[in-house]
Design a protein around this motif. Structure first.
Motif, mmCIF file in Angstrom:
data_model
loop_
_atom_site.group_PDB
_atom_site.id
_atom_site.type_symbol
_atom_site.label_atom_id
_atom_site.label_comp_id
_atom_site.label_asym_id
_atom_site.label_seq_id
_atom_site.Cartn_x
_atom_site.Cartn_y
_atom_site.Cartn_z
ATOM 1 N N GLN A 217 0.818 -1.210 0.000
ATOM 2 C CA GLN A 217 0.000 0.000 0.000
ATOM 3 C C GLN A 217 0.856 1.266 0.000
ATOM 4 O OE1 GLN A 217 -2.644 -0.405 3.414
ATOM 5 N NE2 GLN A 217 -4.386 -0.455 2.032
ATOM 6 N N ALA A 218 2.138 1.132 -0.268
ATOM 7 C CA ALA A 218 3.053 2.263 -0.115
ATOM 8 C C ALA A 218 2.603 3.488 -0.895
ATOM 9 C CB ALA A 218 4.463 1.850 -0.544
ATOM 10 N N ALA A 219 2.008 3.292 -2.058
ATOM 11 C CA ALA A 219 1.590 4.425 -2.888
ATOM 12 C C ALA A 219 0.482 5.244 -2.237
ATOM 13 C CB ALA A 219 1.125 3.933 -4.257
ATOM 14 N N PHE A 220 -0.207 4.661 -1.220
ATOM 15 C CA PHE A 220 -1.325 5.347 -0.583
ATOM 16 C C PHE A 220 -0.950 6.024 0.727
ATOM 17 C CE2 PHE A 220 -3.452 2.166 -3.253
ATOM 18 C CZ PHE A 220 -4.349 2.968 -3.937
ATOM 19 N N ALA A 221 0.276 5.885 1.177
ATOM 20 C CA ALA A 221 0.682 6.448 2.465
ATOM 21 C C ALA A 221 0.363 7.940 2.519
ATOM 22 C CB ALA A 221 2.163 6.209 2.700
ATOM 23 N N GLY A 222 -0.418 8.344 3.531
ATOM 24 C CA GLY A 222 -0.772 9.743 3.704
ATOM 25 C C GLY A 222 -1.778 10.285 2.711
ATOM 26 N N GLN A 223 -2.255 9.452 1.800
ATOM 27 C CA GLN A 223 -3.183 9.893 0.764
ATOM 28 C C GLN A 223 -4.634 9.781 1.248
ATOM 29 O OE1 GLN A 223 -2.199 11.218 -2.311
ATOM 30 N NE2 GLN A 223 -0.271 11.181 -1.159
ATOM 31 N N PRO A 224 -5.583 10.417 0.550
ATOM 32 C CA PRO A 224 -6.995 10.286 0.939
ATOM 33 C C PRO A 224 -7.441 8.827 0.947
ATOM 34 C CG PRO A 224 -6.726 12.068 -0.633
ATOM 35 C CD PRO A 224 -5.401 11.346 -0.575
ATOM 36 N N LEU A 225 -8.266 8.498 1.916
ATOM 37 C CA LEU A 225 -8.884 7.175 1.981
ATOM 38 C C LEU A 225 -10.345 7.250 1.571
ATOM 39 C CD1 LEU A 225 -9.052 4.187 2.728
ATOM 40 C CD2 LEU A 225 -9.267 4.860 5.124
ATOM 41 N N THR A 226 -11.084 8.218 2.119
ATOM 42 C CA THR A 226 -12.485 8.401 1.735
ATOM 43 C C THR A 226 -12.729 9.865 1.390
ATOM 44 O OG1 THR A 226 -13.151 8.690 4.055
ATOM 45 C CG2 THR A 226 -13.359 6.478 3.110
ATOM 46 N N VAL A 227 -13.596 10.073 0.413
ATOM 47 C CA VAL A 227 -13.989 11.406 -0.028
ATOM 48 C C VAL A 227 -15.507 11.448 -0.038
ATOM 49 C CG1 VAL A 227 -13.942 13.059 -1.934
ATOM 50 C CG2 VAL A 227 -11.909 11.671 -1.433
ATOM 51 N N ASP A 228 -16.079 12.434 0.642
ATOM 52 C CA ASP A 228 -17.530 12.606 0.656
ATOM 53 C C ASP A 228 -17.933 13.594 -0.434
ATOM 54 O OD1 ASP A 228 -17.665 10.904 2.781
ATOM 55 O OD2 ASP A 228 -18.651 12.300 4.145
ATOM 56 N N VAL A 229 -18.901 13.203 -1.246
ATOM 57 C CA VAL A 229 -19.462 14.068 -2.272
ATOM 58 C C VAL A 229 -20.942 14.255 -1.967
ATOM 59 C CG1 VAL A 229 -19.942 14.345 -4.736
ATOM 60 C CG2 VAL A 229 -17.797 13.289 -3.995
ATOM 61 N N HIS A 230 -21.390 15.486 -1.940
ATOM 62 C CA HIS A 230 -22.812 15.794 -1.742
ATOM 63 C C HIS A 230 -23.340 16.461 -3.006
ATOM 64 C CE1 HIS A 230 -21.602 15.295 2.494
ATOM 65 N NE2 HIS A 230 -22.873 14.989 2.715
ATOM 66 N N ILE A 231 -24.246 15.780 -3.695
ATOM 67 C CA ILE A 231 -24.856 16.297 -4.919
ATOM 68 C C ILE A 231 -26.298 16.670 -4.596
ATOM 69 C CG2 ILE A 231 -25.452 15.804 -7.327
ATOM 70 C CD1 ILE A 231 -23.273 13.669 -7.351
ATOM 71 N N ASP A 232 -26.576 17.962 -4.580
ATOM 72 C CA ASP A 232 -27.916 18.443 -4.239
ATOM 73 C C ASP A 232 -28.386 17.828 -2.918
ATOM 74 O OD1 ASP A 232 -30.205 20.019 -4.796
ATOM 75 O OD2 ASP A 232 -31.273 18.252 -5.536
ATOM 76 N N GLY A 233 -27.474 17.725 -1.965
ATOM 77 C CA GLY A 233 -27.804 17.188 -0.651
ATOM 78 C C GLY A 233 -27.700 15.687 -0.534
ATOM 79 N N TYR A 234 -27.482 14.986 -1.648
ATOM 80 C CA TYR A 234 -27.403 13.517 -1.619
ATOM 81 C C TYR A 234 -25.941 13.107 -1.472
ATOM 82 C CZ TYR A 234 -28.296 8.637 -2.797
ATOM 83 O OH TYR A 234 -28.390 7.266 -2.761
ATOM 84 N N GLN A 235 -25.654 12.250 -0.482
ATOM 85 C CA GLN A 235 -24.273 11.888 -0.175
ATOM 86 C C GLN A 235 -23.825 10.621 -0.892
ATOM 87 O OE1 GLN A 235 -23.432 11.196 3.968
ATOM 88 N NE2 GLN A 235 -21.225 11.107 3.655
ATOM 89 N N LEU A 236 -22.637 10.697 -1.456
ATOM 90 C CA LEU A 236 -21.900 9.544 -1.965
ATOM 91 C C LEU A 236 -20.546 9.527 -1.259
ATOM 92 C CD1 LEU A 236 -22.430 10.074 -5.817
ATOM 93 C CD2 LEU A 236 -23.681 8.463 -4.368
ATOM 94 N N VAL A 237 -20.010 8.342 -1.007
ATOM 95 C CA VAL A 237 -18.664 8.200 -0.461
ATOM 96 C C VAL A 237 -17.786 7.534 -1.516
ATOM 97 C CG1 VAL A 237 -17.232 7.102 1.289
ATOM 98 C CG2 VAL A 237 -19.416 8.107 1.942
ATOM 99 N N LEU A 238 -16.647 8.153 -1.800
ATOM 100 C CA LEU A 238 -15.675 7.586 -2.729
ATOM 101 C C LEU A 238 -14.553 6.952 -1.916
ATOM 102 C CD1 LEU A 238 -15.405 10.559 -5.277
ATOM 103 C CD2 LEU A 238 -17.161 8.771 -5.108
ATOM 104 N N ILE A 239 -14.272 5.681 -2.184
ATOM 105 C CA ILE A 239 -13.222 4.949 -1.475
ATOM 106 C C ILE A 239 -11.982 4.936 -2.356
ATOM 107 C CG2 ILE A 239 -12.559 2.768 -0.422
ATOM 108 C CD1 ILE A 239 -15.559 2.097 -0.243
ATOM 109 N N ASN A 240 -10.884 5.455 -1.843
ATOM 110 C CA ASN A 240 -9.631 5.511 -2.592
ATOM 111 C C ASN A 240 -8.850 4.234 -2.329
ATOM 112 O OD1 ASN A 240 -8.126 7.223 -4.364
ATOM 113 N ND2 ASN A 240 -6.611 7.482 -2.743
ATOM 114 N N ALA A 241 -8.705 3.409 -3.342
ATOM 115 C CA ALA A 241 -8.093 2.102 -3.138
ATOM 116 C C ALA A 241 -7.376 1.653 -4.405
ATOM 117 C CB ALA A 241 -9.169 1.089 -2.726
ATOM 118 N N GLY A 242 -7.103 0.353 -4.483
ATOM 119 C CA GLY A 242 -6.407 -0.196 -5.633
ATOM 120 C C GLY A 242 -7.359 -0.588 -6.740
#
Length: 300
Positions: free
Chosen positions: A45-70
């Motif tokens: 996982q070395a390429a992910f060290a210190g990098q975002p893991l989850t990103v929350d996106v709210h589209i017109d109040g609706y939530q999606l979670v983006l998972i940063n992975a392989g």
């Protein structure tokens, strides 16, 4: 009303980029990094060290979670997101709604793949289906302002391959598990259409915990099915609710890991606590999940 069921999208090292892209495409949309990988991670996982893991996106109040992975998973059209461009939101101006749809379509198709061209269809005067550059599928339609209002974003589940023909059954099952739920409008295939039999669901709606979803049985033989590329995170009130939903939904023991499970139709769910402190702990558990993905989930 807080959102109880939050779709999670698996991204291949580009979750922050994807979130910023969606914030630029849609009006009234925000994107923010909500957790990061630790500075010290396993070698793989070395390429992910210190990098975002989850990103929350709210589209017109609706939530999606983006998972940063392989590259273990990627979204596919089995779970897409319907976007309702309702003229009523634009002060009754259908042309303004169409223009907004067209502008978003232009950006989503840039580097993406058109699944159904943007044009007139029997169910909408202006509709198209696109898979964007990140693999996420969007169905965009100009909504009939005389119809019943619907949210801007509605997840749609497409039942194909081994679960084709089971959309109605699945909607009934899911609705039985949550309060403020039920199956709504259903349009059936009138005749055999590809693998879809007469009476299968051409389009249907259902609510779970007050949230709208839609469903369909595929009329075309597909080469994809439900995966962890898009999962449904359920934020539970207490341990009793976690246990009840886990027992009802989990149907693939080898896919169970860190709150993740696969149901009888192959849909991937995350059954997690609601409280923010516990949710952040659950976010941290992603690191454990990702560390075991190659052993457990890939086998599924």
């Amino acid at each position: 009303m807080s959102q109880k069921i939050v779709p999670n999208i698996w991204c291949t090292g580009d979750a922050q980029e994807a979130g910023e892209f969606y914030a630029s495409v849609f009006d009234d949309t925000t994107s923010a990094v909500t957790s990061t990988y630790p500075d010290e991670v396993p070698d793989w996982q070395a390429a992910f060290a210190g990098q975002p893991l989850t990103v929350d996106v709210h589209i017109d109040g609706y939530q999606l979670v983006l998972i940063n992975a392989g590259d273990e998973f990627r979204p596919n059209p089995s779970i897409s997101f319907m976007l309702n461009f309702d003229p009523l939101v634009f002060g009754g101006d259908a042309e303004a709604a169409r223009a907004s749809l067209d502008a978003a379509w232009k950006q989503l198709t840039d580097g993406g793949r058109v699944l159904l061209p943007l044009q007139e269809y029997p169910f909408s005067p202006h509709y198209g289906w696109v898979e964007d550059r990140f693999g996420v599928s969007w169905q965009m339609l100009l909504t009939d302002p005389d119809g019943e209002p619907r949210p801007f974003v509605i997840p749609q589940l497409m039942f194909a391959e081994d679960v084709e023909g089971r959309a109605r059954e699945a909607a009934d099952f899911y609705a039985s598990l949550f309060d403020d739920s039920g199956v709504g409008f259903i349009a059936e295939y009138p005749q055999q259409t590809g693998p879809a039999a007469p009476g299968d669901v051409m389009f249907g709606e259902f609510r779970l915990a007050g949230q709208w979803f839609s469903m369909m049985d595929s009329a075309v033989a597909q080469d994809f099915s439900f995966t962890c590329g898009v999962s449904l995170e359920v934020r539970c009130e207490d341990q009793a609710e976690i246990d009840r939903l886990w027992t009802a939904l989990s149907a693939v023991p080898e896919a169970e890991q860190c709150g993740w499970l696969a149901d009888r139709y192959g849909v991937c769910w995350q059954i997690v606590p609601r409280t923010m402190g516990e949710l952040m702990e659950r976010r941290g558990a992603y690191e454990t999940l990702l560390g075991q993905t190659k052993i457990v989930i890939d086998e599924y």
